[in-house]
Motif scaffolding. Sequence first.
Motif, PDB file in Angstrom:
ATOM      1  N   ARG A 181       0.986  -1.531  -0.253  1.00 59.26           N
ATOM      2  CA  ARG A 181       0.178   0.018  -0.294  1.00 59.26           C
ATOM      3  C   ARG A 181       0.905   1.266  -0.434  1.00 59.26           C
ATOM      4  NH1 ARG A 181      -5.144   1.852   4.061  1.00 59.26           N
ATOM      5  NH2 ARG A 181      -5.638   3.881   3.234  1.00 59.26           N
ATOM      6  N   ALA A 182       1.902   1.225   1.059  1.00 59.84           N
ATOM      7  CA  ALA A 182       2.176   2.193   0.427  1.00 59.84           C
ATOM      8  C   ALA A 182       3.708   2.861  -0.029  1.00 59.84           C
ATOM      9  CB  ALA A 182       4.139   2.404   1.794  1.00 59.84           C
ATOM     10  N   GLN A 183       2.416   2.134  -1.092  1.00 56.96           N
ATOM     11  CA  GLN A 183       3.874   2.058  -2.760  1.00 56.96           C
ATOM     12  C   GLN A 183       2.269   3.317  -3.120  1.00 56.96           C
ATOM     13  OE1 GLN A 183       4.825  -1.779  -3.929  1.00 56.96           O
ATOM     14  NE2 GLN A 183       6.760  -1.276  -3.833  1.00 56.96           N
ATOM     15  N   ILE A 184       1.761   2.467  -2.959  1.00 53.89           N
ATOM     16  CA  ILE A 184       0.592   3.653  -3.973  1.00 53.89           C
ATOM     17  C   ILE A 184       0.877   4.989  -3.770  1.00 53.89           C
ATOM     18  CG2 ILE A 184      -1.819   4.076  -4.022  1.00 53.89           C
ATOM     19  CD1 ILE A 184      -2.409   1.561  -3.050  1.00 53.89           C
ATOM     20  N   ARG A 185       1.376   5.543  -2.985  1.00 52.92           N
ATOM     21  CA  ARG A 185       1.215   6.977  -2.651  1.00 52.92           C
ATOM     22  C   ARG A 185       2.679   7.611  -3.634  1.00 52.92           C
ATOM     23  NH1 ARG A 185       4.214  11.270  -0.081  1.00 52.92           N
ATOM     24  NH2 ARG A 185       2.758  12.765   0.202  1.00 52.92           N
ATOM     25  N   GLN A 186       3.800   7.029  -3.335  1.00 54.51           N
ATOM     26  CA  GLN A 186       4.396   7.136  -3.941  1.00 54.51           C
ATOM     27  C   GLN A 186       4.850   6.896  -5.837  1.00 54.51           C
ATOM     28  OE1 GLN A 186       7.680   3.959  -2.685  1.00 54.51           O
ATOM     29  NE2 GLN A 186       8.183   4.997  -0.645  1.00 54.51           N
ATOM     30  N   GLU A 187       4.024   5.798  -5.829  1.00 50.08           N
ATOM     31  CA  GLU A 187       3.888   6.182  -7.755  1.00 50.08           C
ATOM     32  C   GLU A 187       3.342   6.929  -7.860  1.00 50.08           C
ATOM     33  OE1 GLU A 187       4.433   4.624 -11.560  1.00 50.08           O
ATOM     34  OE2 GLU A 187       5.548   4.651 -10.087  1.00 50.08           O
ATOM     35  N   VAL A 188       1.771   7.048  -7.547  1.00 50.70           N
ATOM     36  CA  VAL A 188       0.632   8.835  -8.242  1.00 50.70           C
ATOM     37  C   VAL A 188       2.036   9.913  -7.245  1.00 50.70           C
ATOM     38  CG1 VAL A 188      -1.226   9.924  -6.857  1.00 50.70           C
ATOM     39  CG2 VAL A 188      -1.080   7.618  -6.918  1.00 50.70           C
ATOM     40  N   VAL A 189       2.399   9.815  -6.331  1.00 49.75           N
ATOM     41  CA  VAL A 189       3.440  11.380  -6.732  1.00 49.75           C
ATOM     42  C   VAL A 189       4.397  11.325  -7.681  1.00 49.75           C
ATOM     43  CG1 VAL A 189       5.143  12.600  -5.703  1.00 49.75           C
ATOM     44  CG2 VAL A 189       3.339  11.341  -4.057  1.00 49.75           C
ATOM     45  N   ARG A 190       4.778  10.220  -8.101  1.00 41.99           N
ATOM     46  CA  ARG A 190       6.144  10.466  -9.378  1.00 41.99           C
ATOM     47  C   ARG A 190       5.657  10.785 -10.581  1.00 41.99           C
ATOM     48  NH1 ARG A 190       6.476   7.814 -13.748  1.00 41.99           N
ATOM     49  NH2 ARG A 190       5.213   6.353 -13.539  1.00 41.99           N
ATOM     50  N   MET A 191       4.115  10.153 -10.522  1.00 43.73           N
ATOM     51  CA  MET A 191       3.584  10.402 -12.293  1.00 43.73           C
ATOM     52  C   MET A 191       3.118  11.996 -12.164  1.00 43.73           C
ATOM     53  SD  MET A 191       0.525   6.901 -12.384  1.00 43.73           S
ATOM     54  CE  MET A 191      -0.928   7.440 -11.376  1.00 43.73           C
ATOM     55  N   TYR A 192       2.695  12.388 -10.540  1.00 40.03           N
ATOM     56  CA  TYR A 192       2.228  13.478 -10.325  1.00 40.03           C
ATOM     57  C   TYR A 192       3.610  14.332 -10.788  1.00 40.03           C
ATOM     58  CZ  TYR A 192       1.469  18.218  -8.534  1.00 40.03           C
ATOM     59  OH  TYR A 192       2.072  19.325  -8.074  1.00 40.03           O
ATOM     60  N   ARG A 193       4.219  14.613 -10.319  1.00 39.67           N
ATOM     61  CA  ARG A 193       5.546  14.957 -11.006  1.00 39.67           C
ATOM     62  C   ARG A 193       6.379  15.000 -12.508  1.00 39.67           C
ATOM     63  NH1 ARG A 193       8.761  13.853  -5.476  1.00 39.67           N
ATOM     64  NH2 ARG A 193       7.695  15.273  -4.454  1.00 39.67           N
ATOM     65  N   GLU A 194       5.776  13.789 -12.822  1.00 35.38           N
ATOM     66  CA  GLU A 194       5.822  13.075 -14.466  1.00 35.38           C
ATOM     67  C   GLU A 194       5.216  14.288 -14.978  1.00 35.38           C
ATOM     68  OE1 GLU A 194       6.452  10.344 -18.009  1.00 35.38           O
ATOM     69  OE2 GLU A 194       6.358   9.709 -15.861  1.00 35.38           O
ATOM     70  N   ALA A 195       3.670  13.969 -14.638  1.00 36.18           N
ATOM     71  CA  ALA A 195       2.754  15.140 -15.587  1.00 36.18           C
ATOM     72  C   ALA A 195       3.320  16.733 -15.570  1.00 36.18           C
ATOM     73  CB  ALA A 195       1.559  15.287 -14.970  1.00 36.18           C
ATOM     74  N   CYS A 196       3.517  17.099 -14.099  1.00 37.51           N
ATOM     75  CA  CYS A 196       3.999  18.482 -13.588  1.00 37.51           C
ATOM     76  C   CYS A 196       5.433  18.685 -15.732  1.00 37.51           C
ATOM     77  CB  CYS A 196       4.961  18.723 -12.689  1.00 37.51           C
ATOM     78  SG  CYS A 196       3.605  18.874 -11.975  1.00 37.51           S
TER      79      CYS A 196
END
Length: 101
Positions: free
Chosen positions: A75-90
Amino acid sequence: MTAPFGADVVAAVCRHMNDDHAGDSLLICRTLGGQPAATRARATGLDAEGMEFAVTVDDIEVPVRVPFAHRLTERAQIRQEVVRMYREACQRSGLPPRPAG
C-alpha cells in the motif's frame, strides 16, 4: 495472481484522490493518460499495474488507465507512485510541482 489491494484500500485511495487531488488527477490524465482535452478526471480504481480514471472530454465520460512505472506490492507504494506520476505530468506540461509536504 491475487490483487495486492483490497476493495477498502482501493476505495480509500480513490476517495482521497477525488477529494484532495482532483486537479492532480486531471493533470495526470491529460499528460500521461493521453487525454489533453480532458476537463475533469475522477479516480475509479487501481490495481498493482495502474490506476483507472473516468475522464470527461467534450462532455463525454471516457475511461482512462494510467500504468504505474512498476508493479506495486504494498500500500505504501501507491502514494509514492502517484507522486511520481504527478511530478512526471508536471515536467511534461512545463508546470512546477508543488513542494512535498
